[in-house]
Scaffold this motif. Structure first.
Motif, short mmCIF file in Angstrom:
data_model
loop_
_atom_site.label_atom_id
_atom_site.label_comp_id
_atom_site.label_asym_id
_atom_site.label_seq_id
_atom_site.Cartn_x
_atom_site.Cartn_y
_atom_site.Cartn_z
N GLY A 135 0.82 -1.21 0.00
CA GLY A 135 0.00 0.00 0.00
C GLY A 135 0.85 1.26 0.00
O GLY A 135 0.53 2.24 -0.68
N THR A 136 1.95 1.22 0.75
CA THR A 136 2.87 2.36 0.77
C THR A 136 3.45 2.61 -0.62
O THR A 136 3.52 3.76 -1.09
N ASN A 137 3.86 1.54 -1.29
CA ASN A 137 4.42 1.69 -2.63
C ASN A 137 3.41 2.26 -3.61
O ASN A 137 3.74 3.12 -4.44
N VAL A 138 2.17 1.79 -3.53
CA VAL A 138 1.13 2.27 -4.46
C VAL A 138 0.90 3.76 -4.28
O VAL A 138 0.92 4.54 -5.25
N VAL A 139 0.66 4.20 -3.06
CA VAL A 139 0.37 5.60 -2.79
C VAL A 139 1.55 6.49 -3.18
O VAL A 139 1.40 7.52 -3.85
N ALA A 140 2.76 6.10 -2.79
CA ALA A 140 3.93 6.94 -3.04
C ALA A 140 4.27 7.01 -4.52
O ALA A 140 4.66 8.07 -5.04
N ILE A 141 4.12 5.90 -5.25
CA ILE A 141 4.43 5.91 -6.69
C ILE A 141 3.44 6.78 -7.45
O ILE A 141 3.83 7.54 -8.35
N VAL A 142 2.16 6.69 -7.12
CA VAL A 142 1.16 7.53 -7.79
C VAL A 142 1.45 9.01 -7.54
O VAL A 142 1.44 9.82 -8.48
#
Length: 574
Positions: free
Chosen positions: A439-446
């Motif tokens: 979830g951290t990766n998804v939010v930060a990448i977007v």
């Protein structure tokens, strides 16, 4: 046009009349008072008014230059059906870029004096109300529509309108007010202009996206014709300090950061829209990448896990999500989120299958699995920067070779595989940590990709149509800020845990006449954490001392620990 400009200028106002013709980027005639009546015609023109003729190569840029030089209190632009396309585009550009109050006017054939201004409560509606109230006084009617849902709706509408007038800085009694109850705002406006004799309908607008619709959609064209035909105006108040600061920052970015040209944007949009869709190829690559990642995690092979990162196609829809937020592109956002959501579920199912197989074979947690079960704030920073780097490389084909390195840096499939495997192994704490990592990766990448696309000059066509995008960006930013708390606590716990372990070793060693000088964690092997302890003592550490230290190490440990004890002989001299 003359009548309305004179009225908005007021008795103490001054008119600067500018005739614009596409030409050779020059002012053909200097500003001069004597030419006003000659061009404008005899009439009640405020004293001290002036006239100028502008012939710029680019109409909008030429007018912007004059506005910056003259700094007017109100810029009035006339819109006609007969205007060439170049003037229509110039009006759009000026409404967006000019910081002073702007009014776009389409003239009717009537000569009415009263003005109707619907008060929607928005910032530009309030600012426009203030400008119109100061110029027109009681000839202005502030109009408010309240939904007819209760017997007290009329009183609520009166209070709402009074609040809007107060926020606008309009004094009591300065303008006329009217409140009606209706469930359709635009229909209420139509009924009002049909029931009363108004010379102009003035509507507040925050941008050009709603100007055309309000100019030609709210009032039928037939109401602008004939002796009672009224004019229609769109007024946008002065830009706020926040908007001015953002505008300056955007200008600075455009001058210092290379902007994507048309061909680069076309290539970028085409590639993202094609590769970010949920398809058989996308699903196949997700399943294969997850299978590779699961095998690598269970075999404790970092090289295999890296290979799975290169196969996974999940990065592109996340970059597409960032692009959709910047553009306000709802169809692209929907497609990207569909690909991410279904891809996650598919990868999770594959991970669970491999976890069940591992459980049947008697396999347990490995260091690769444990490493993804304890995310930290460092992972958040890696993902955000990876989103910037990946979108930067994708937007510039010459740098596409660096995408592989970015895919390795921002691990997406391994955390999902870890969630599935650990769920099957009933290691729920590790599974939870891996889910937080994903979830951290998804939010930060977007957010990272959206930041880069915005800086690179990508914008939506209409700011008014991207309300959902702005709200999404705000929500993602708040989520990212919220994730910093648990992710930061992981590092704090780790540091505190290591410090606590050292203190416990020192307390145990002191019972046997030794003192701990250093504790160092070594590279784990086969799921076992090796710890090297250096003791200062007058003689070699006894077997009882080593056993006591080993028991202390295993107490509350998440994985098996094995000690390596080094005794440094120390002799104290008197």
């Amino acid at each position: 046009m003359k009548r309305w400009c004179t009225r908005f200028a007021g008795e103490a106002g001054k008119l600067s009349l500018l005739q614009v013709e596409e030409g050779h980027s020059k002012v053909s005639e200097l500003w001069c008072e004597k030419d006003v009546n000659g061009w404008w015609g005899e009439g009640n023109v405020p004293e001290g008014s002036e006239f100028g003729l502008l012939e710029p190569v680019r109409v909008a840029r030429g007018i912007l230059g004059v506005v910056k030089e003259r700094k007017p209190d109100l810029l009035v632009l006339q819109d006609r059906i007969s205007h060439p396309e170049v003037y229509r585009k110039a009006i759009q550009h000026l409404v967006e870029e000019v910081t002073c109050p702007v009014m776009v006017m389409r003239l009717g054939e009537g000569a009415g004096e009263r003005v109707l201004l619907p008060c929607a409560g928005g910032p530009h509606s309030r600012r426009g109300l203030k400008v119109a109230a100061d110029a027109l006084g009681e000839d202005l009617t502030a109009f408010y529509v309240e939904p007819d849902v209760d017997e007290v709706s009329q009183d609520v509408g009166v209070m709402q309108l009074a609040r809007s007038l107060k926020k606008s800085g309009v004094k009591d009694g300065q303008v006329q007010t009217k409140v009606v109850m209706h469930n359709d705002v635009f229909e209420a406006i139509r009924e009002e202009v049909n029931s009363e004799k108004y010379g102009m309908l003035l509507i507040g607008a925050s941008g050009i996206g709603s100007v055309r619709k309000k100019l030609f959609g709210t009032v039928p064209d037939r109401l602008m014709r004939g002796e009672e035909g009224m004019s229609v105006g769109i007024i946008r108040g002065e830009r706020s300090a926040q908007h001015k600061l953002r505008h300056r920052m955007e200008r600075m970015m455009m001058l210092t950061i290379p902007q994507l040209n048309r061909n680069e944007r076309v290539t970028l949009f085409d590639e993202i829209e094609e590769k970010a869709r949920w398809s058989f190829d996308f699903a196949s690559l997700m399943a294969l990448a997850t299978a590779i990642a699961a095998l690598g995690l269970l075999s404790d092979s970092g090289a295999v896990v890296i290979g799975a990162m290169l196969v996974a196609p999940l990065m592109t829809p996340l970059l597409g999500g960032g692009l959709a937020v910047v553009q306000g592109n709802w169809p692209l956002w929907r497609n990207c989120q569909k690909a991410v959501g279904l891809g996650f579920l598919l990868a999770l199912a594959v991970g669970v299958v491999f976890g069940l197989i591992a459980r049947a074979m008697g396999l347990g947690l490995t260091d690769e699995l444990l490493a993804r079960g304890a995310p930290s704030i460092l992972d958040l920073g890696i993902a955000f920067i990876s989103g910037i780097a990946a979108s930067y490389c994708l937007a510039r084909p010459k740098l596409s070779g660096a995408l592989a390195g970015v895919a390795i840096a921002a691990a997406l499939v391994p955390p999902i595989a870890t969630v599935g495997v650990c769920l099957a192994l009933q290691k729920f704490e590790v599974s939870q940590g891996a889910a937080i990592l994903f979830g951290t990766n998804v939010v930060a990448i977007v957010l990272g990709s959206a930041t880069n696309f915005f800086v690179a000059g990508i914008r939506g066509r209409s700011s008014s149509s991207a309300v959902w995008a702005k709200r999404t960006a705000i929500v993602f930013t708040l989520v990212m800020a919220g994730l910093m708390v648990p992710l930061s606590s992981t590092i704090v716990k780790k540091i505190a845990g290591d410090s606590d372990l050292t203190n416990r070793f020192d307390a145990t060693a002191s019972k046997y006449g030794a003192e701990v000088s250093q504790v160092r964690k070594l590279v784990p092997q086969d799921g076992v954490q090796f710890v090297e302890i250096t003791l200062d003592a007058p003689e070699k550490a006894s077997a009882e001392c080593v056993s006591a230290l080993q028991r202390e190490a295993n107490r509350n440990a998440q994985r098996p620990m094995k000690l390596r004890v080094i005794t440094r002989l120390v002799t104290e001299l008197d």
